[in-house]
Design a protein around this motif. Structure first.
Motif, short mmCIF file in Angstrom:
data_model
loop_
_atom_site.label_atom_id
_atom_site.label_comp_id
_atom_site.label_asym_id
_atom_site.label_seq_id
_atom_site.Cartn_x
_atom_site.Cartn_y
_atom_site.Cartn_z
N GLY A 10 0.77 -1.24 0.00
CA GLY A 10 0.00 0.00 0.00
C GLY A 10 0.80 1.30 0.00
N GLY A 12 2.35 2.64 -2.48
CA GLY A 12 2.25 3.38 -3.74
C GLY A 12 3.11 2.80 -4.86
N SER A 14 2.35 0.58 -7.23
CA SER A 14 1.68 0.53 -8.53
C SER A 14 1.46 1.94 -9.09
CB SER A 14 0.33 -0.20 -8.41
OG SER A 14 0.55 -1.51 -7.95
N THR A 15 1.12 2.87 -8.20
CA THR A 15 0.93 4.26 -8.63
C THR A 15 2.22 4.80 -9.24
OG1 THR A 15 -0.67 4.57 -6.84
CG2 THR A 15 0.31 6.57 -7.77
N ASP A 37 2.16 -8.33 -9.22
CA ASP A 37 1.40 -8.23 -7.98
C ASP A 37 0.37 -9.37 -7.95
OD1 ASP A 37 -0.72 -7.34 -6.12
OD2 ASP A 37 0.45 -5.49 -6.07
N HIS A 41 -3.35 -4.68 -10.74
CA HIS A 41 -4.23 -3.64 -11.27
C HIS A 41 -3.46 -2.52 -11.97
CE1 HIS A 41 -3.59 -2.49 -7.00
NE2 HIS A 41 -3.39 -1.29 -7.52
N SER A 214 -1.28 13.48 -3.28
CA SER A 214 -2.05 14.05 -4.37
C SER A 214 -3.51 13.63 -4.30
CB SER A 214 -1.45 13.58 -5.71
OG SER A 214 -2.38 13.71 -6.75
N1 LIG Z 1 1.14 10.27 -3.87
C1 LIG Z 1 -0.09 9.83 -3.61
N2 LIG Z 1 -1.08 10.69 -3.28
C2 LIG Z 1 -2.33 10.26 -3.00
N3 LIG Z 1 -2.71 8.98 -3.01
C3 LIG Z 1 -1.77 8.06 -3.33
C4 LIG Z 1 -0.42 8.42 -3.65
N4 LIG Z 1 0.28 7.30 -3.93
C5 LIG Z 1 -0.59 6.27 -3.80
N5 LIG Z 1 -1.81 6.71 -3.43
C6 LIG Z 1 -3.03 5.92 -3.18
O1 LIG Z 1 -2.69 4.94 -2.19
C7 LIG Z 1 -3.36 3.72 -2.48
C8 LIG Z 1 -2.33 2.61 -2.62
O2 LIG Z 1 -1.52 2.88 -3.75
P1 LIG Z 1 -0.95 1.71 -4.68
O3 LIG Z 1 -2.02 0.77 -5.09
O4 LIG Z 1 -0.15 2.36 -5.73
O5 LIG Z 1 -0.01 0.99 -3.61
P2 LIG Z 1 0.76 -0.40 -3.75
O6 LIG Z 1 2.03 -0.25 -2.97
O7 LIG Z 1 0.88 -0.77 -5.17
O8 LIG Z 1 -0.25 -1.37 -2.99
P3 LIG Z 1 -0.20 -2.98 -2.95
O9 LIG Z 1 0.85 -3.33 -1.93
O10 LIG Z 1 -1.58 -3.34 -2.52
O11 LIG Z 1 0.14 -3.45 -4.33
C9 LIG Z 1 -4.17 3.97 -3.75
O12 LIG Z 1 -5.48 4.31 -3.38
C10 LIG Z 1 -3.48 5.15 -4.39
O13 LIG Z 1 -4.37 5.94 -5.18
#
Ligand SMILES: Nc1ncnc2c1ncn2[C@@H]1O[C@H](COP(=O)(O)OP(=O)(O)OP(=O)(O)O)[C@@H](O)[C@H]1O
Ligand SMILES: [Mg+2]
Length: 249
Positions: A10, A12, A14-15, A37, A41, A214
């Protein structure tokens, strides 16, 4: 440039993967995004049609056929050369491969299936021409398996809280064991200078990139829209990160 993006659940990954992919495309590069993953997604975050994509890790019959598993015996070097063509989604200069989770032990050994996935990943990472961005599963387990030892850079995404930084420390140790030369901390969800200072203090290094909190990215995710179109400043941060990596190579 071949990049793996790791970190705690969580934070970020994937973002930031989607932003880095878009920033590379904007620089005219050909990019292969690999979603590794367990609940993929990345397609949605990239704005690709994500319906009907089965992760390769979930294709049991294919994996069994390729591994030629026969009781405890299997092919350690299974044929994978044709799989990218079959299972990649392409749109312009972007290709996406959804690898999915690599099956673990427990209910029966998955070594044979692992050999197919590992071979596939290795052959992609060793291929030339395209940049690769690998969106990893959360945590450190995948590094222990050494599957991504041939990437050029590992980015460890952290947020300004201790839990995410402790995971980063474990990743750093394992990457050191694997002799990965280029490991970078990337700060995400930054609200202010105090957040960045906290990360610097705990990690003891300057982050190679920083992405601020953001609201636009958050609501794009909720609406199922591509993240890169939601916030120009985040996309610029991804561009700066790429430049910092390139000046480091
Ligand atoms: N810089 C940011 N500003 C606002 N929201 C963010 C930011 N980066 C990530 N998020 C939000 O945080 C949540 C988790 O992000 P993301 O899915 O990219 O994490 P992840 O590390 O890939 O998670 P996982 O471990 O489940 O794969 C999402 O809802 C995403 O929109
Ligand atoms: Mg993710």
């Amino acid at each position: 440039m071949k990049i793996a993006i790791c970190g705690k659940g969580g934070v970020g990954k994937s973002t930031i993967s989607a932003l880095v992919v878009q920033a590379l495309l904007d620089r005219g590069r050909k990019v292969l995004a690999i979603d590794a993953d367990p609940s993929p997604h990345l397609a949605r975050l990239l704005g690709l049609n994500h319906k009907n994509i089965t992760p390769i890790a979930a294709m049991k019959d294919l994996l069994q056929e390729r591994s030629q598993r026969n009781g405890p015996f299997y092919n350690m070097n299974p044929r994978v050369g044709d799989l990218p063509e079959k299972f990649m989604k392409r749109q312009g200069n972007l290709s996406l491969m959804v690898l999915g989770a690599i099956p673990q032990g427990g209910a029966g050994c998955a070594c044979a299936e692992n050999a197919v996935l590992r071979n596939l990943l290795n052959s992609l990472l060793l291929s030339k021409g395209e940049d690769i961005v690998l969106d990893m599963e959360a945590g450190v387990e995948h590094l222990g398996r050494g599957t991504i030892a041939s990437v050029d850079h590992i980015l460890v995404v952290v947020q300004p809280y201790r839990g995410s930084l402790e995971t980063a420390e474990k990743i750093e140790k394992l990457a050191g064991d694997l002799k990965i030369r280029s490991l970078h901390v990337v700060a995400n969800n930054i609200h202010d200078q105090a957040d960045l200072d906290f990360i610097k203090k705990i990690c003891g290094v300057e982050p190679s990139g920083a992405f601020r909190y953001s609201p636009g990215a958050r609501s794009a995710e909720r609406e199922g829209l591509p993240v890169a179109g939601a916030d120009k400043e985040l996309l610029d941060s991804a561009g700066e990160l790429i430049e910092s990596l390139e000046s480091n190579t």
